[in-house]
Scaffold this active site. Structure first.
Site, mmCIF file in Angstrom:
data_model
loop_
_atom_site.group_PDB
_atom_site.id
_atom_site.type_symbol
_atom_site.label_atom_id
_atom_site.label_comp_id
_atom_site.label_asym_id
_atom_site.label_seq_id
_atom_site.Cartn_x
_atom_site.Cartn_y
_atom_site.Cartn_z
ATOM 1 C CB CYS A 16 -0.985 0.001 1.174
ATOM 2 S SG CYS A 16 -0.264 0.181 2.799
ATOM 3 C CB CYS A 89 -4.314 1.647 -1.580
ATOM 4 S SG CYS A 89 -2.580 2.089 -1.729
ATOM 5 C CB CYS A 96 4.617 -0.396 -7.337
ATOM 6 S SG CYS A 96 5.579 0.550 -6.181
#
Length: 146
Positions: A16, A89, A96
């Site tokens: 996240c 998220c 990424c």
């Protein structure tokens, strides 16, 4: 003749943005529910530097200990092989989109309980809801791997 089989744990990294709540909950649930089959890890695209105390508290209520966890950067896992990268998220997914070491990427966005407002009781209700949503998702993930 004796044949030996060695079980190899699948490496799963929950990612996240801040690595303060959701990714730790995912890591904790996977380790708690199926740690014999998975090496469960977590990291953040932009680590907060701490694990949120309310995340630790609500996971402890469910029997999962996060007290030894620390906020880590995805950079700590650079060059390491991963079987599955789970982005929890939208921001982490965008930050990424491709992690060179991951064989497979799964995205499932959960609300960030760190942004909960109101009284402590109201904030705890948000943390518990997200905790339970992540548990349900991890259980489904485990069933899907069988």
């Amino acid at each position: 003749m004796r044949i030996c089989f060695f079980a190899v744990k699948l490496r799963v990294l929950f990612l996240c943005t801040g690595n303060s709540c959701r990714s730790h909950m995912g890591e904790g649930w996977l380790r708690h529910l199926a740690g014999d089959r998975y090496e469960s890890l977590s990291a953040g695209a932009k680590p907060a530097g701490y694990v949120h105390p309310l995340a630790i508290r609500v996971m402890a209520e469910a029997g999962v200990d996060l007290t030894g966890h620390r906020s880590k950067s995805i950079d700590e896992f650079a060059g390491q092989p991963l079987d599955v990268l789970v982005t929890v998220c939208d921001n982490a997914r965008e930050s990424c989109p491709v992690f060179a070491g991951a064989n497979r990427t799964i995205h499932h966005s959960f609300a960030d309980p760190a942004h909960a407002t109101g009284s402590e009781t109201e904030q705890l209700a948000v943390f518990r809801r997200v905790r339970d949503e992540i548990r349900a998702w991890v259980e489904e993930f485990i069933r899907g791997q069988a």
